[in-house]
Design a protein around this motif. Structure first.
Motif, PDB file in Angstrom:
ATOM      1  N   GLU A  19      38.831  -5.672   1.924  1.00 38.46           N
ATOM      2  CA  GLU A  19      39.888  -6.133   1.017  1.00 38.46           C
ATOM      3  C   GLU A  19      40.348  -7.532   1.400  1.00 38.46           C
ATOM      4  O   GLU A  19      40.553  -8.394   0.544  1.00 38.46           O
ATOM      5  CB  GLU A  19      41.087  -5.181   1.067  1.00 38.46           C
ATOM      6  CG  GLU A  19      40.779  -3.771   0.650  1.00 38.46           C
ATOM      7  CD  GLU A  19      41.733  -2.774   1.295  1.00 38.46           C
ATOM      8  OE1 GLU A  19      42.856  -3.160   1.687  1.00 38.46           O
ATOM      9  OE2 GLU A  19      41.338  -1.602   1.400  1.00 38.46           O
ATOM     10  N   TRP A  20      40.533  -7.766   2.700  1.00 40.22           N
ATOM     11  CA  TRP A  20      41.014  -9.058   3.172  1.00 40.22           C
ATOM     12  C   TRP A  20      40.002 -10.159   2.878  1.00 40.22           C
ATOM     13  O   TRP A  20      40.375 -11.238   2.429  1.00 40.22           O
ATOM     14  CB  TRP A  20      41.321  -8.976   4.669  1.00 40.22           C
ATOM     15  CG  TRP A  20      41.878 -10.248   5.219  1.00 40.22           C
ATOM     16  CD1 TRP A  20      43.178 -10.670   5.168  1.00 40.22           C
ATOM     17  CD2 TRP A  20      41.160 -11.274   5.900  1.00 40.22           C
ATOM     18  NE1 TRP A  20      43.297 -11.884   5.774  1.00 40.22           N
ATOM     19  CE2 TRP A  20      42.073 -12.283   6.237  1.00 40.22           C
ATOM     20  CE3 TRP A  20      39.818 -11.435   6.264  1.00 40.22           C
ATOM     21  CZ2 TRP A  20      41.705 -13.439   6.916  1.00 40.22           C
ATOM     22  CZ3 TRP A  20      39.454 -12.584   6.936  1.00 40.22           C
ATOM     23  CH2 TRP A  20      40.384 -13.570   7.258  1.00 40.22           C
ATOM     24  N   SER A  22      37.817 -10.257   0.539  1.00 37.21           N
ATOM     25  CA  SER A  22      37.864 -10.506  -0.899  1.00 37.21           C
ATOM     26  C   SER A  22      39.084 -11.360  -1.255  1.00 37.21           C
ATOM     27  O   SER A  22      38.980 -12.299  -2.052  1.00 37.21           O
ATOM     28  CB  SER A  22      37.905  -9.184  -1.656  1.00 37.21           C
ATOM     29  OG  SER A  22      38.042  -9.399  -3.023  1.00 37.21           O
ATOM     30  N   SER A  23      40.235 -11.060  -0.655  1.00 32.40           N
ATOM     31  CA  SER A  23      41.454 -11.833  -0.951  1.00 32.40           C
ATOM     32  C   SER A  23      41.345 -13.277  -0.472  1.00 32.40           C
ATOM     33  O   SER A  23      42.034 -14.156  -0.980  1.00 32.40           O
ATOM     34  CB  SER A  23      42.681 -11.167  -0.325  1.00 32.40           C
ATOM     35  OG  SER A  23      42.712 -11.368   1.073  1.00 32.40           O
ATOM     36  N   GLN A  24      40.476 -13.518   0.509  1.00 35.17           N
ATOM     37  CA  GLN A  24      40.267 -14.882   1.020  1.00 35.17           C
ATOM     38  C   GLN A  24      39.195 -15.633   0.222  1.00 35.17           C
ATOM     39  O   GLN A  24      38.920 -16.794   0.507  1.00 35.17           O
ATOM     40  CB  GLN A  24      39.851 -14.839   2.496  1.00 35.17           C
ATOM     41  CG  GLN A  24      40.890 -14.247   3.414  1.00 35.17           C
ATOM     42  CD  GLN A  24      42.152 -15.076   3.463  1.00 35.17           C
ATOM     43  OE1 GLN A  24      42.123 -16.274   3.672  1.00 35.17           O
ATOM     44  NE2 GLN A  24      43.281 -14.439   3.227  1.00 35.17           N
TER      45      GLN A  24
END
Length: 152
Positions: A19-20, A22-24
């Protein structure tokens, strides 16, 4: 700090790496999970004054060498670009963030949260800070102490 955020994607309960990433805006690869462990081990070793294993970080940095690019938009601006495929660039960006932390005096200030069951790292703004987040981990510890003092 990007390197600390990267390491902290693994909590005591869950792994939030995908998830992280992807968020970056970075591409997913299982190699990122491996790099995360290597970054954490290097930061903890350097924090404690021991020689970290820098070979994996150097390999990631070499996988997508950086170069400066000059552009004009009313003034000269410089940006940093990286060669290599998407995954190699992602590994190099995260290894670069770890390299910046490892080479700075801040690495000696990195602490592990003292709350039971928490494994997160942080760089405290105040030297007496003991928890990654005073509002969550700190509150849990204070509530538990209060409970222990006031039970029968």
């Amino acid at each position: 700090m990007l390197a600390i955020d990267f390491v902290n994607t693994l909590t005591s309960e869950d792994d939030h790496l995908e998830e992280w990433v992807s968020s970056q805006g970075l591409p997913w690869s299982e190699r990122l999970r491996e790099l995360r462990g290597q970054v954490e081990a290097a930061v903890l070793a350097a924090r404690d004054g021991h020689e970290p294993d820098l070979a994996p970080l150097n390999a990631a940095l070499r996988g997508a060498p950086a170069y400066d690019v000059l552009t004009w938009s009313g003034a000269v601006e410089m940006s940093r670009e990286r060669e290599g495929d998407e995954v190699a660039r992602a590994l190099a960006v995260l290894a670069g963030a770890a390299a910046e932390l490892l080479a700075s005096p801040a690495v000696r200030k990195v602490k592990t949260c003292e709350a039971p069951g928490c494994r997160l790292l942080f760089v405290p703004a105040h030297p007496r800070r003991r928890w990654c987040d005073p509002a969550t981990c700190g509150n849990r510890v204070r509530v538990a102490r209060y409970y222990q003092r006031h039970k029968d």
